[in-house]
Scaffold this active site. Sequence first.
Site, PDB file in Angstrom:
ATOM      1  N   HIS A  40     -77.826 -43.968  97.738  1.00 51.14           N
ATOM      2  CA  HIS A  40     -77.217 -44.328  99.024  1.00 51.14           C
ATOM      3  C   HIS A  40     -77.646 -43.354 100.120  1.00 51.14           C
ATOM      4  O   HIS A  40     -77.926 -43.755 101.250  1.00 51.14           O
ATOM      5  CB  HIS A  40     -75.685 -44.281  98.920  1.00 51.14           C
ATOM      6  CG  HIS A  40     -75.088 -45.210  97.913  1.00 51.14           C
ATOM      7  ND1 HIS A  40     -74.525 -44.761  96.749  1.00 51.14           N
ATOM      8  CD2 HIS A  40     -74.950 -46.557  97.898  1.00 51.14           C
ATOM      9  CE1 HIS A  40     -74.043 -45.788  96.058  1.00 51.14           C
ATOM     10  NE2 HIS A  40     -74.297 -46.889  96.731  1.00 51.14           N
ATOM     11  N   GLN A 156     -81.124 -58.922  95.240  1.00 48.09           N
ATOM     12  CA  GLN A 156     -80.257 -58.850  96.412  1.00 48.09           C
ATOM     13  C   GLN A 156     -81.106 -58.788  97.681  1.00 48.09           C
ATOM     14  O   GLN A 156     -80.809 -59.463  98.673  1.00 48.09           O
ATOM     15  CB  GLN A 156     -79.370 -57.609  96.299  1.00 48.09           C
ATOM     16  CG  GLN A 156     -78.562 -57.269  97.529  1.00 48.09           C
ATOM     17  CD  GLN A 156     -77.517 -56.215  97.210  1.00 48.09           C
ATOM     18  OE1 GLN A 156     -76.483 -56.514  96.639  1.00 48.09           O
ATOM     19  NE2 GLN A 156     -77.784 -54.980  97.562  1.00 48.09           N
ATOM     20  N   ARG A 190     -72.162 -47.031  88.759  1.00 49.92           N
ATOM     21  CA  ARG A 190     -71.630 -47.457  87.465  1.00 49.92           C
ATOM     22  C   ARG A 190     -72.110 -46.576  86.309  1.00 49.92           C
ATOM     23  O   ARG A 190     -71.592 -46.725  85.196  1.00 49.92           O
ATOM     24  CB  ARG A 190     -72.030 -48.900  87.183  1.00 49.92           C
ATOM     25  CG  ARG A 190     -71.250 -49.921  88.017  1.00 49.92           C
ATOM     26  CD  ARG A 190     -71.599 -51.328  87.561  1.00 49.92           C
ATOM     27  NE  ARG A 190     -70.660 -52.323  88.060  1.00 49.92           N
ATOM     28  CZ  ARG A 190     -70.948 -53.200  89.032  1.00 49.92           C
ATOM     29  NH1 ARG A 190     -72.135 -53.192  89.614  1.00 49.92           N
ATOM     30  NH2 ARG A 190     -70.052 -54.075  89.422  1.00 49.92           N
TER      31      ARG A 190
HETATM   32  P1  AMP Z   1     -73.928 -50.386  95.938  1.00 53.98           P
HETATM   33  O1  AMP Z   1     -72.970 -49.395  96.509  1.00 53.98           O
HETATM   34  O2  AMP Z   1     -74.226 -50.162  94.495  1.00 53.98           O
HETATM   35  O3  AMP Z   1     -73.553 -51.815  96.275  1.00 53.98           O
HETATM   36  O4  AMP Z   1     -75.319 -50.126  96.652  1.00 53.98           O
HETATM   37  C1  AMP Z   1     -75.430 -50.077  98.047  1.00 53.98           C
HETATM   38  C2  AMP Z   1     -76.870 -50.037  98.427  1.00 53.98           C
HETATM   39  O5  AMP Z   1     -77.490 -48.903  97.843  1.00 53.98           O
HETATM   40  C3  AMP Z   1     -77.657 -51.267  97.946  1.00 53.98           C
HETATM   41  O6  AMP Z   1     -78.593 -51.649  98.954  1.00 53.98           O
HETATM   42  C4  AMP Z   1     -78.347 -50.739  96.723  1.00 53.98           C
HETATM   43  O7  AMP Z   1     -79.538 -51.427  96.426  1.00 53.98           O
HETATM   44  C5  AMP Z   1     -78.634 -49.319  97.123  1.00 53.98           C
HETATM   45  N1  AMP Z   1     -78.833 -48.484  95.937  1.00 53.98           N
HETATM   46  C6  AMP Z   1     -78.014 -48.383  94.860  1.00 53.98           C
HETATM   47  N2  AMP Z   1     -78.544 -47.564  93.928  1.00 53.98           N
HETATM   48  C7  AMP Z   1     -79.740 -47.154  94.413  1.00 53.98           C
HETATM   49  C8  AMP Z   1     -80.776 -46.300  93.924  1.00 53.98           C
HETATM   50  N3  AMP Z   1     -80.696 -45.702  92.737  1.00 53.98           N
HETATM   51  N4  AMP Z   1     -81.861 -46.105  94.706  1.00 53.98           N
HETATM   52  C9  AMP Z   1     -81.966 -46.711  95.911  1.00 53.98           C
HETATM   53  N5  AMP Z   1     -81.022 -47.511  96.437  1.00 53.98           N
HETATM   54  C10 AMP Z   1     -79.921 -47.745  95.698  1.00 53.98           C
END
Ligand code: AMP
Length: 290
Positions: A40, A156, A190
């Site tokens: 993030h 997504q 997660r």
């Molecule tokens: P989430 O909070 O898991 O819904 O993720 C929010 C945003 O962060 C989404 O656009 C995800 O694709 C991105 N994201 C989550 N994990 C990663 C990661 N390891 N590397 C890059 N972006 C991420």
Amino acid sequence: VSALHVIRTVAEMQAASDDMRRAGRRIGLVPTMGYLHEGHQSLIRRIRRDADRVVVSVFVNPTQFGPSEDLASYPRDLSRDIALIAESGGDIVFAPEAEDVYPDGFSTSVSVKGLSGVLDGASRPGHFDGVATVVAKLFACVRPHSAVFGQKDAQQVAVIRRMTADLNMGVEILVCPTVREADGLAKSSRNIYLTPDERSESGVLFQALQAAENHLRAGEADAGDLEAIMVEKIRCHPVAELDYAVVRDAETLGEVKEVRHPALAAVAARFGKSRLIDNLVLFPADRADS
Ligand code: AMP
């Protein structure tokens, strides 16, 4: 340095957006479900370069969770998130309540046909309708000029790009590379659910993707053969319960016979209670080093 501003209602967010737009500011949005990690933070830093005002939304969206999924236990820690957002260069944290986002009588759904039904959409019915609808709503609350998403969630990205174009939303979509742990595991909120055993085996997903990439570089371009290589790698780890290991067109997610254009190698597997996903963009052999 201006102080970080925390906004808890849709109405206040829209008013703040109006003010910023009137002042000629370029607004960038980072949608998240909170419990932030370095993935993030990389998104926040990326959009900081694109926008004068960075809004980070923190909202655990109930409509993208299936009935047997982890909505109740999804990790939450807003004060920690606020500190990390401040540190990474955010200007506004938008953290609305579910009742404000989905008031009584709410009955609209945004559905990106085709793209939403395959891969993770097949395993998680309704998930991408929930994602598309909440991102459409976040765009309507924040009215950003640009928004950034992680490549980790490649499907997504495909869904959001399609929706934004189809509905003329006028939001520029940026994508950031996947941030990983030392053993290759993609960072995810997660991952804290993984037991030590599951955690130590979970690096196999990235290893499987790298094996496919290596075989492509060695001249193996047949999608079915590359898929078989990934399946075999993951099957060696009995703790991993394979969902899919595929090579698809990077944009349409449709099936491909051979990697002639950039393709997406994507994997999903269950490790105990956790379902992990990962992917790698595969470039045809002549572009492997570009
Ligand atoms: P989430 O909070 O898991 O819904 O993720 C929010 C945003 O962060 C989404 O656009 C995800 O694709 C991105 N994201 C989550 N994990 C990663 C990661 N390891 N590397 C890059 N972006 C991420």
